[in-house]
Design a protein around this motif. Structure first.
Motif, PDB file in Angstrom:
ATOM      1  N   VAL A  20       0.937  -1.221  -0.123  1.00 15.08           N
ATOM      2  CA  VAL A  20      -0.108  -0.131   0.053  1.00 15.08           C
ATOM      3  C   VAL A  20       0.901   1.212  -0.118  1.00 15.08           C
ATOM      4  O   VAL A  20       1.731   1.266   0.920  1.00 15.08           O
ATOM      5  CB  VAL A  20      -1.096   0.037   1.204  1.00 15.08           C
ATOM      6  CG1 VAL A  20      -1.734   1.406   1.098  1.00 15.08           C
ATOM      7  CG2 VAL A  20      -1.835  -1.056   1.206  1.00 15.08           C
ATOM      8  N   VAL A  21       0.752   2.234  -1.022  1.00 13.89           N
ATOM      9  CA  VAL A  21       1.663   3.207  -1.141  1.00 13.89           C
ATOM     10  C   VAL A  21       0.720   4.375  -1.173  1.00 13.89           C
ATOM     11  O   VAL A  21      -0.446   4.566  -1.381  1.00 13.89           O
ATOM     12  CB  VAL A  21       2.492   2.938  -2.511  1.00 13.89           C
ATOM     13  CG1 VAL A  21       3.246   1.891  -2.297  1.00 13.89           C
ATOM     14  CG2 VAL A  21       1.602   2.931  -3.527  1.00 13.89           C
ATOM     15  N   ARG A  22       1.415   5.892  -1.156  1.00  9.04           N
ATOM     16  CA  ARG A  22       0.649   7.073  -1.272  1.00  9.04           C
ATOM     17  C   ARG A  22       1.244   7.807  -2.452  1.00  9.04           C
ATOM     18  O   ARG A  22       2.296   7.818  -2.537  1.00  9.04           O
ATOM     19  CB  ARG A  22       0.999   7.732   0.102  1.00  9.04           C
ATOM     20  CG  ARG A  22       0.266   9.038   0.041  1.00  9.04           C
ATOM     21  CD  ARG A  22       0.482  10.076   1.241  1.00  9.04           C
ATOM     22  NE  ARG A  22       1.737  10.099   1.511  1.00  9.04           N
ATOM     23  CZ  ARG A  22       2.607  11.299   1.024  1.00  9.04           C
ATOM     24  NH1 ARG A  22       1.758  12.225   0.335  1.00  9.04           N
ATOM     25  NH2 ARG A  22       3.825  11.291   1.507  1.00  9.04           N
TER      26      ARG A  22
ATOM     27  N   CYS B 122      -2.957   4.224  -2.734  1.00  7.58           N
ATOM     28  CA  CYS B 122      -2.958   2.946  -3.931  1.00  7.58           C
ATOM     29  C   CYS B 122      -2.370   1.575  -3.653  1.00  7.58           C
ATOM     30  O   CYS B 122      -1.736   1.632  -2.532  1.00  7.58           O
ATOM     31  CB  CYS B 122      -2.155   3.413  -5.242  1.00  7.58           C
ATOM     32  SG  CYS B 122      -2.769   5.136  -5.776  1.00  7.58           S
ATOM     33  N   CYS B 123      -2.294   0.676  -4.383  1.00 13.18           N
ATOM     34  CA  CYS B 123      -1.555  -0.432  -4.518  1.00 13.18           C
ATOM     35  C   CYS B 123      -0.496  -0.331  -5.302  1.00 13.18           C
ATOM     36  O   CYS B 123      -0.502   0.014  -6.470  1.00 13.18           O
ATOM     37  CB  CYS B 123      -2.589  -1.574  -4.929  1.00 13.18           C
ATOM     38  SG  CYS B 123      -3.610  -2.190  -3.598  1.00 13.18           S
ATOM     39  N   ALA B 124       0.780  -1.016  -5.024  1.00 13.51           N
ATOM     40  CA  ALA B 124       1.680  -1.165  -5.955  1.00 13.51           C
ATOM     41  C   ALA B 124       2.170  -2.616  -5.855  1.00 13.51           C
ATOM     42  O   ALA B 124       2.446  -3.204  -4.932  1.00 13.51           O
ATOM     43  CB  ALA B 124       3.160  -0.614  -5.269  1.00 13.51           C
TER      44      ALA B 124
ATOM     45  N   TYR C  21      -3.314   2.388 -13.058  1.00  7.98           N
ATOM     46  CA  TYR C  21      -2.901   3.657 -13.211  1.00  7.98           C
ATOM     47  C   TYR C  21      -1.363   3.712 -14.105  1.00  7.98           C
ATOM     48  O   TYR C  21      -1.185   4.602 -14.676  1.00  7.98           O
ATOM     49  CB  TYR C  21      -2.386   4.281 -12.033  1.00  7.98           C
ATOM     50  CG  TYR C  21      -3.510   4.281 -10.971  1.00  7.98           C
ATOM     51  CD1 TYR C  21      -4.961   4.825 -11.624  1.00  7.98           C
ATOM     52  CD2 TYR C  21      -3.596   3.995  -9.644  1.00  7.98           C
ATOM     53  CE1 TYR C  21      -5.869   5.075 -10.569  1.00  7.98           C
ATOM     54  CE2 TYR C  21      -4.535   4.237  -8.918  1.00  7.98           C
ATOM     55  CZ  TYR C  21      -6.064   4.690  -9.406  1.00  7.98           C
ATOM     56  OH  TYR C  21      -6.707   4.854  -8.505  1.00  7.98           O
ATOM     57  N   GLY C  22      -0.962   2.243 -14.385  1.00  3.73           N
ATOM     58  CA  GLY C  22       0.141   2.100 -14.905  1.00  3.73           C
ATOM     59  C   GLY C  22       1.314   1.079 -14.380  1.00  3.73           C
ATOM     60  O   GLY C  22       1.211   0.891 -13.600  1.00  3.73           O
TER      61      GLY C  22
ATOM     62  N   GLU D 142      -5.483   1.072  -8.365  1.00  6.75           N
ATOM     63  CA  GLU D 142      -6.702   1.480  -7.298  1.00  6.75           C
ATOM     64  C   GLU D 142      -6.506   0.537  -5.997  1.00  6.75           C
ATOM     65  O   GLU D 142      -6.224  -0.656  -6.166  1.00  6.75           O
ATOM     66  CB  GLU D 142      -7.957   1.253  -7.653  1.00  6.75           C
ATOM     67  CG  GLU D 142      -9.185   1.486  -6.805  1.00  6.75           C
ATOM     68  CD  GLU D 142     -10.466   1.293  -7.410  1.00  6.75           C
ATOM     69  OE1 GLU D 142     -11.504   1.335  -6.710  1.00  6.75           O
ATOM     70  OE2 GLU D 142     -10.467   0.625  -8.532  1.00  6.75           O
ATOM     71  N   LEU D 143      -6.580   0.961  -4.891  1.00 10.65           N
ATOM     72  CA  LEU D 143      -6.707   0.103  -3.707  1.00 10.65           C
ATOM     73  C   LEU D 143      -8.177   0.056  -3.171  1.00 10.65           C
ATOM     74  O   LEU D 143      -8.819   0.809  -2.995  1.00 10.65           O
ATOM     75  CB  LEU D 143      -6.229   0.717  -2.507  1.00 10.65           C
ATOM     76  CG  LEU D 143      -6.243   0.157  -1.003  1.00 10.65           C
ATOM     77  CD1 LEU D 143      -5.630  -1.362  -1.202  1.00 10.65           C
ATOM     78  CD2 LEU D 143      -5.723   1.108   0.056  1.00 10.65           C
TER      79      LEU D 143
END
Length: 283
Positions: A33-35, A41-43, A112-113, A122-123
């Protein structure tokens, strides 16, 4: 938390601003989980082939088309460059599938990419704003199970109409948000028309999902959505907006009894003639 090495380049380039915590580690990727600015968002950090434990990957890659003939030849030869490109192809498959399915009206996380083997998306959250649970971690009423099962069958229909089969669908890769199920984990999605394994993968997907919901609504176990879906697909009558029934009855073609009897008689006559030739060979 300590920044994972694979996420450091994204921090350096300003694509993400902070790594909050590790969410999970699966067979083909680890998720954090990242900002990103004000957005959480999710990474998804893909594992390389040496670490990835996803079985029979070749079955899933069958039928995938490479835009670059040079890349395709390198992948076939298995050169260092080819292995590198095969990894890139595996990773981009999920991004492509997410965009394609979102456009087809299937509920998936918004992508998102993808940057250097890291997919930002998206989270998916629950009603309290926390990470949405997997189906495997929740219980449902019979009524909700019937409703969500129908929703999932319609989602699989839309996927198939878009030309894709998930290939690894189960209660472990579907999240539940306040609106209903959200399908995740698509790097192994296969081309329904080009992959020879597509039908049994579709059947397995449907059976897995049905078995889960049948825990709460046992009558769902008697449905035949996989047969219904594939029959519509093969006949070219697949409409992404049609309502599935779960009922399937393939009427056998009428048997031409006279033709069958004629074939039997012809075979019998041929056998008799063969015996006659063996008993009275010509000079």
């Amino acid at each position: 938390m300590k920044t994972p090495p694979r996420l450091q380049p994204l921090l350096d380039e300003g694509l993400i601003d902070d790594v909050l915590y590790a969410l999970m580690s699966g067979k083909e990727a680890s998720v954090y989980v990242v900002r990103c600015g004000e957005r959480i968002c999710c990474a998804k950090v893909y594992k390389d082939a040496a670490q990835r434990s996803f079985k029979k990957a070749a079955q899933y890659q069958e039928g995938r088309k490479e835009r670059s003939s040079r890349r395709a030849r390198a992948m076939e030869k298995g050169s260092g460059y080819g292995r590198q490109q095969a990894e890139a192809s595996w990773q981009s498959a999920e991004v492509d599938a997410l965009f394609k399915l979102a456009a087809a009206g299937v509920r998936v996380p918004t992508p998102y990419g993808c940057y250097d083997g890291v997919l930002l998306m998206e989270l998916v959250r629950d009603a309290d704003g926390d990470v949405a649970p997997r189906l495997n971690d929740i219980s449902l009423s019979a009524e909700q199970a019937r409703r969500d099962h129908q929703t999932m069958m319609q989602a699989i229909l839309r996927m198939l109409a878009a030309g894709l089969v998930h290939g690894d669908l189960s209660e472990f890769n579907v999240l539940q948000d306040p609106t209903g199920p959200v399908i995740i984990d698509l790097p192994q999605a296969v081309d329904a028309a080009a992959n020879n394994n597509a039908r049994w993968m579709l059947t397995r997907d449907v059976d897995n999902i049905t078995a889960y919901y049948a825990r709460f609504a046992p009558e769902l176990a008697a449905t035949r959505y996989a047969d219904e879906l594939w029959d519509l697909f093969e006949s070219g009558n697949l409409d992404p907006n049609q309502t599935l029934t779960g009922v399937f009855s393939k009427t056998a073609a009428a048997v031409d009894l006279d033709a069958v009897l004629q074939e039997i008689q012809a075979a019998s006559d041929e056998a008799a003639a063969r015996r006659e030739r063996q008993q009275h060979p010509s000079d």
